[in-house]
Structures are given as C-alpha cells and as structure tokens.
Design a protein around this motif. Structure first.
Motif, mmCIF file in Angstrom:
data_model
loop_
_atom_site.group_PDB
_atom_site.id
_atom_site.type_symbol
_atom_site.label_atom_id
_atom_site.label_comp_id
_atom_site.label_asym_id
_atom_site.label_seq_id
_atom_site.Cartn_x
_atom_site.Cartn_y
_atom_site.Cartn_z
ATOM 1 N N VAL A 183 0.862 -1.180 0.000
ATOM 2 C CA VAL A 183 0.000 0.000 0.000
ATOM 3 C C VAL A 183 0.896 1.226 0.000
ATOM 4 O O VAL A 183 1.614 1.494 0.969
ATOM 5 N N GLY A 184 0.880 1.969 -1.116
ATOM 6 C CA GLY A 184 1.739 3.135 -1.246
ATOM 7 C C GLY A 184 0.948 4.405 -1.508
ATOM 8 O O GLY A 184 -0.250 4.472 -1.222
ATOM 9 N N VAL A 185 1.644 5.416 -2.048
ATOM 10 C CA VAL A 185 0.986 6.684 -2.387
ATOM 11 C C VAL A 185 1.361 7.042 -3.824
ATOM 12 O O VAL A 185 2.147 6.346 -4.470
ATOM 13 N N GLU A 186 0.803 8.138 -4.321
ATOM 14 C CA GLU A 186 1.021 8.549 -5.703
ATOM 15 C C GLU A 186 2.503 8.863 -5.955
ATOM 16 O O GLU A 186 3.236 9.296 -5.060
ATOM 17 N N ALA A 187 2.928 8.669 -7.207
ATOM 18 C CA ALA A 187 4.329 8.837 -7.581
ATOM 19 C C ALA A 187 4.805 10.283 -7.538
ATOM 20 O O ALA A 187 6.006 10.536 -7.664
ATOM 21 N N ALA A 188 3.901 11.246 -7.367
ATOM 22 C CA ALA A 188 4.324 12.647 -7.236
ATOM 23 C C ALA A 188 5.233 12.827 -6.032
ATOM 24 O O ALA A 188 6.066 13.741 -5.993
ATOM 25 N N ASP A 189 5.064 11.957 -5.026
ATOM 26 C CA ASP A 189 5.918 11.968 -3.845
ATOM 27 C C ASP A 189 7.099 11.048 -4.118
ATOM 28 O O ASP A 189 6.958 9.834 -4.183
ATOM 29 N N GLN A 190 8.293 11.640 -4.292
ATOM 30 C CA GLN A 190 9.468 10.862 -4.667
ATOM 31 C C GLN A 190 9.885 9.894 -3.564
ATOM 32 O O GLN A 190 10.165 8.719 -3.823
ATOM 33 N N ALA A 191 9.939 10.371 -2.328
ATOM 34 C CA ALA A 191 10.442 9.541 -1.234
ATOM 35 C C ALA A 191 9.512 8.378 -0.927
ATOM 36 O O ALA A 191 9.913 7.212 -0.917
ATOM 37 N N VAL A 192 8.243 8.685 -0.658
ATOM 38 C CA VAL A 192 7.282 7.657 -0.259
ATOM 39 C C VAL A 192 6.657 6.984 -1.471
ATOM 40 O O VAL A 192 6.500 5.756 -1.512
ATOM 41 N N GLY A 193 6.315 7.771 -2.484
ATOM 42 C CA GLY A 193 5.589 7.231 -3.619
ATOM 43 C C GLY A 193 6.443 6.462 -4.605
ATOM 44 O O GLY A 193 5.966 5.527 -5.254
#
Length: 332
Positions: A183-193
C-alpha cells in the motif's frame, strides 16, 4: 538564487577558495582571487552575510512549510528545528499545505513576502515548478524529506527510504512470507511514492515473487486510505496474501483495522509492517513492526544547513542522508 557552489563552478575554483575571497581569510592566489571577483561582478552575486545588511529589516524569523501540522512526523521535525533555531535567537513561523502541492509554491511566496530570513520546506513533491520556485527564491530554502535534482543547487535532508523499505521487505521474506501486498501513495511523492515502492518491487523480483494488482494499492497517507486499500486488496476473494507492507504507519494502521474487522488474524494469517515508528503503531495490538526515522535529527540538520547559508558559509554537501532503525514488534 546564486550560491557559493555556483560561483565556484563558474570560476573553476573550490568552494573553499570562494569562501576565503568573500571573507578575506586564508591564502588565495591573485589569479584565483581575480577569477572569483570577476564572476561575482558578472553575476551580481551578493554573499549571505552582506545580503543581511542590505535588507531593510532582519526579522530573525524562519518560515517552515509543513504538509500537515498535526502529524507526528511534522511535530518531531519542528522540535528538532526549534532546538537549533532557538539557540541562535530565531523564531519559527509555521504554515501548512494540507498535502496540496500547489500550496507549496503559494506558501513559498507568502513567506518571502513576510520577509522571513530563510525557509525550511517539508516537501511532498519536487516537480519542475517547485524546483524553479525554490531556485528563484529571494531567501535560502532547505528541503527536508524529498530528493531534489543533483544539479539544482538546492540543499536537502533526506532519509534512506529505499534502504529502509528493502530492510522491511527482507524481514518479511525472512519470516517466511511470500505473497506480500503493498500500500503506497502517488508517484508525485518521490520519497514515499517512488523509492519505497521501487524497493518493494525490486525485492519481490529478486526473490522471484509475483507482484501486481490487486496486491499493489495506492492510498493518500491517511488511516482511512489504508483501510480502503486493504479492502480492495481482499475484495476479489483473494485469500493467499500473507503480508502487507504499508509505505507509512498511518496507512498500516488502516490496513490493521480492516484485517481485524474482517476476522483476519495479525500476524497469524497476515503480517503488517509500516514506516515511521509513530506513537500509535506502538500501542495497537499487536504492535506494528516499523522503521524508525530520527525526525528530530532531520529538523536539526535542516536548521543547521540553513543557518550556515545565512551566515555566508559553504553549506557543505548538497544532500545529507540520515540513517534508519528497524523496530521489530509483534505484527511480523
């Protein structure tokens, strides 16, 4: 905004040489001194310590832009910053973007208009528009938590997100888990996504394990989105998922809540891990295995870099990478 690094590159000398010329300290050959002074004249560069005297008012205020004020991550990072800034007589002015990347640019402009001496940005993205805005800033900006382009000249403090995610994945596989959801986040967030997901995919591939829909889902950092992602993951009746790696603790808590309500035992049937070592992850039952980041250390590092720039010193490496610690608990 030009930096010492820029002047050194244009003059083809070291940053130490530029600092010596600016501060009139230490030996510098006449040839090198002339090269530096010529570049300064051509570019209109004003050293930070001189710039302070040119401003009509030194505010002793540092602007801090947060994605959310209420999170454990933000509060701990601000605590670290406040420790350093407070010792030097600076106050912090906080703003929150509520995870809206458009507001990051708006708040950069707002704080400059408030005549802060510098800005620390806990960024949620580093797209071209944001990078350009930071480079054009009238005051120095330090980014915490996101990778910035190597040639941008923007100092940053980051965690080893890729390494931390690999460590968690290897721990899951080492415990015998093979069907691991993410479960991740959108790729706009470099570190987490981007980086944490890349680590998940790389480790799965390295061990010859399958990944893909519906075992890979996207949330928005919230507990609710973690719950909904887990619901989607199990909605087709898939019963062979034996672990879920959530890119953040908050989403991991949402996953944990869904599994409990669905009658799926943790960790008996499904292990759950996250990143962040939030307070809540310690107190759910079973407590969540996670990665601990020293957010206070990130705040202190960002503050020290910004103060160094404000005082006209070479700000050292463009990027400072902080370490992490795996916290093994009962959810694995």
């Amino acid at each position: 905004m030009r930096t010492i690094k820029d002047i050194a590159k244009l003059a083809d000398v070291s940053r130490t040489t530029v600092s010596r010329v600016l501060n009139d300290s230490g030996y510098v050959s006449e040839k090198s001194r002339k090269k530096v002074l010529d570049v300064i004249e051509e570019t209109g560069y004003v050293p930070s310590q001189h710039a302070k005297s040119l401003r009509t008012k030194e505010t002793k205020i540092i602007g801090v832009i947060l994605p959310k004020i209420s999170t454990d991550t933000s509060s701990r990072t601000v605590d670290g910053m406040n420790e350093v800034f407070g010792e030097k007589g600076y106050q912090i002015l906080l703003t929150s973007t509520n995870l809206d990347k458009v507001k990051e640019i708006e708040h950069l402009r707002l704080l400059q208009n408030r005549q802060v001496d510098g800005i620390v940005l806990l960024a949620t993205n580093t797209d071209e528009d944001l990078i350009r805005e930071i480079q054009d800033s009238k005051v120095p900006v330090v980014v915490i938590g996101q990778e910035v382009p190597h040639d941008s000249g923007i100092p940053s403090v980051v965690f080893d997100d890729y390494g931390a995610a690999v460590k968690l994945m290897e721990a899951l596989i080492g415990s015998g888990r093979r069907k691991i959801g993410y479960v991740g986040v959108e790729a706009a967030d470099q570190a987490v996504g981007v980086l944490r997901k890349r680590a998940y995919l790389d480790v799965m591939e390295r061990h010859g394990l399958e990944s893909g829909a519906p075992s890979v889902q996207t949330g928005d950092f919230s507990i609710e989105s973690g719950y909904e992602a887990a619901s989607r993951m199990f909605s087709d009746g898939t019963g062979d998922i034996d672990a879920i790696f959530a890119a953040t603790d908050r989403m991991g808590i949402g996953v944990w809540k869904y599994l409990r309500e669905a009658g799926i035992s943790v960790p008996g049937q499904v292990a759950v891990v996250g990143i962040g070592s939030s307070e809540t992850s310690r107190f759910i039952e079973p407590a969540m295995t996670t990665v601990e980041y020293e957010f206070e250390a990130a705040g202190r590092a960002g503050a020290e870099i910004l103060l160094s720039i404000l005082n006209g010193f070479d700000n050292g490496p463009d990027k400072k990478i902080l370490d992490f610690k795996l916290i093994s608990r009962d959810s694995l």
